[in-house]
Enzyme design. Structure first.
Site, PDB file in Angstrom:
ATOM      1  N   HIS A   1       0.862  -1.194   0.000  1.00 41.89           N
ATOM      2  CA  HIS A   1       0.000   0.000   0.000  1.00 41.89           C
ATOM      3  C   HIS A   1       0.900   1.247   0.000  1.00 41.89           C
ATOM      4  O   HIS A   1       1.983   1.237   0.590  1.00 41.89           O
ATOM      5  CB  HIS A   1      -0.899  -0.003   1.244  1.00 41.89           C
TER       6      HIS A   1
ATOM      7  N   GLU B   1      -3.740   2.590  -7.275  1.00 37.50           N
ATOM      8  CA  GLU B   1      -4.157   3.675  -6.389  1.00 37.50           C
ATOM      9  C   GLU B   1      -3.232   4.872  -6.574  1.00 37.50           C
ATOM     10  O   GLU B   1      -2.145   4.923  -5.978  1.00 37.50           O
ATOM     11  CB  GLU B   1      -4.075   3.230  -4.923  1.00 37.50           C
TER      12      GLU B   1
ATOM     13  N   GLY C   1      -7.408   9.407   0.050  1.00 35.04           N
ATOM     14  CA  GLY C   1      -7.796  10.198   1.218  1.00 35.04           C
ATOM     15  C   GLY C   1      -7.905  11.687   0.952  1.00 35.04           C
ATOM     16  O   GLY C   1      -7.999  12.483   1.881  1.00 35.04           O
TER      17      GLY C   1
HETATM   18  P1  PGA Z   1      -9.424   6.336   0.396  1.00 33.04           P
HETATM   19  O1  PGA Z   1      -8.269   5.237   0.620  1.00 33.04           O
HETATM   20  O2  PGA Z   1     -10.616   5.598  -0.205  1.00 33.04           O
HETATM   21  O3  PGA Z   1      -9.709   6.892   1.749  1.00 33.04           O
HETATM   22  O4  PGA Z   1      -8.883   7.346  -0.550  1.00 33.04           O
HETATM   23  C1  PGA Z   1      -7.999   4.248  -0.331  1.00 33.04           C
HETATM   24  C2  PGA Z   1      -6.822   3.405   0.091  1.00 33.04           C
HETATM   25  O5  PGA Z   1      -5.847   3.939   0.619  1.00 33.04           O
HETATM   26  O6  PGA Z   1      -6.809   2.168  -0.107  1.00 33.04           O
END
Ligand code: PGA
Length: 253
Positions: A95, A167, A173
Site C-alpha cells: 500500500h 491507487e 484520502g
Molecule cells: P481512500 O483510501 O478511499 O480513503 O482514498 C484508499 C486506500 O488507501 O486504499
C-alpha cells in the site's frame, strides 16, 4: 470479460476498539453482497473478531500487511501463516502508505507477495504514482516498475492468483478521484503490461481494483470501465452504509 468484481474495505488505523470493529463488521454482514467478492481489511488485532462477525455472510477478511518471513526476530510483525490461522484470505502488499510512510521498497513488497501466495493468501498488490510523478510524465513508468518488482518471483500461474490495485497516491484520502477515463487509461496500461510480462489469458484473469477516494457517488462510473474490476476503499469503508452502496454499484456493473 467475466471477471468477478472485488470490493475491499481498507480500514487502515480504524476504528478505536474491538467493539466498534465488531459493530461495523456486523453491519456489513447484514448487507447484500450479491455476485461480488467482498473483503473487510481491519487492523490485524481485530481480524479474529471481524472474521467471526462475517462468518456465513459471504464476506472475506484480509490483512493490511504481513512480513515475508515465517518466523524469527522481527519484533512487531505478523506472518502469512499467522494470518491464515485467523481465517484471513487476502493480504494487502505495498500500500502506498507502507511504501511512503514506512519506507517499504518494491523489492520487499515482492517478497511479501511471493510469501503470501506460498501460504495460500491472495495478495492485493498496490501500485500508483504520486502527483509529481504524474505531472512529470512518469506515472506509467512508476507503475510498471512497482509491478515488475512486486511480481518478480512469479510465473503466470502464480500471478493469476493475485489481485492488483491501482491507487494514484494523489487520490488517496484526498477526495480527488482520478476521473474514470484517467483510471481506465492506467488500468488498460496495466492489462497490457501483464500481457507482455505473462500472457493474454493470465492478463485477462487478473482483477485490477481502483483505489483513491472511491465513494458511493463516483463508484458506478469507475466500475463501469472495462478494465476496472473492483475497488479498494478507504474512508468510505468505515461506514457500512457507504461501503455497501459501493458493493451495490459493483453488483450492477
Ligand atoms: P481512500 O483510501 O478511499 O480513503 O482514498 C484508499 C486506500 O488507501 O486504499
Amino acid at each position: 470479460m467475466g471477471r468477478r468484481p472485488i470490493i475491499a474495505g481498507n480500514w487502515k488505523l480504524n476504528p478505536d476498539s474491538v467493539e466498534q470493529a465488531r459493530e461495523l463488521a456486523d453491519a456489513v454482514a447484514e448487507g447484500d453482497v450479491g455476485e461480488v467478492d467482498v473483503v473487510l481489511i481491519p487492523p490485524a488485532v481485530f481480524i479474529a473478531q471481524v472474521r467471526q462477525a462475517v462468518a456465513g455472510a459471504g464476506v472475506a477478511v484480509g490483512a493490511q500487511n504481513m512480513h515475508p518471513a515465517a518466523n524469527g526476530a522481527f519484533t512487531g510483525e505478523v506472518s502469512g501463516s499467522m494470518l491464515r490461522s485467523l481465517g484471513c484470505a487476502y493480504v494487502v502488499c505495498g500500500h502506498s502508505e507502507r511504501r511512503g510512510v514506512f519506507g517499504e521498497t518494491s523489492e520487499f513488497v515482492g517478497e511479501k507477495v511471493a510469501a503470501a501466495l506460498q501460504v495460500g493468501l491472495t495478495p492485493i498488490l498496490c501500485c500508483g504514482e504520486t502527483r509529481s510523478q504524474r505531472d512529470g510524465g512518469s506515472a506509467t513508468a512508476v507503475v510498471a516498475q512497482q509491478l515488475r518488482d512486486g511480481l518478480a518471483a512469479l510465473d503466470a500461474e502464480a500471478a493469476a492468483r493475485c489481485v492488483l490495485a491501482y491507487e494514484p497516491v494523489w487520490a488517496i484520502g484526498t477526495g480527488l478521484t482520478a476521473t474514470p477515463q484517467q483510471a481506465e487509461e492506467t488500468h488498460a496500461f496495466i492489462r497490457h503490461w501483464l500481457v507482455e510480462r505473462f500472457d493474454r489469458e493470465t492478463a485477462e484473469t487478473i482483477r485490477i481494483q481502483y483505489g483513491g477516494s472511491v465513494k458511493p457517488h463516483n463508484a458506478a462510473e469507475l466500475l463501469a470501465q472495462p478494465n476496472i474490476d473492483g475497488a479498494l476503499v478507504g474512508g468510505a469503508s468505515l461506514k457500512a452504509e457507504s461501503f455497501l452502496a459501493i458493493v451495490g454499484c459493483a453488483s450492477r456493473s
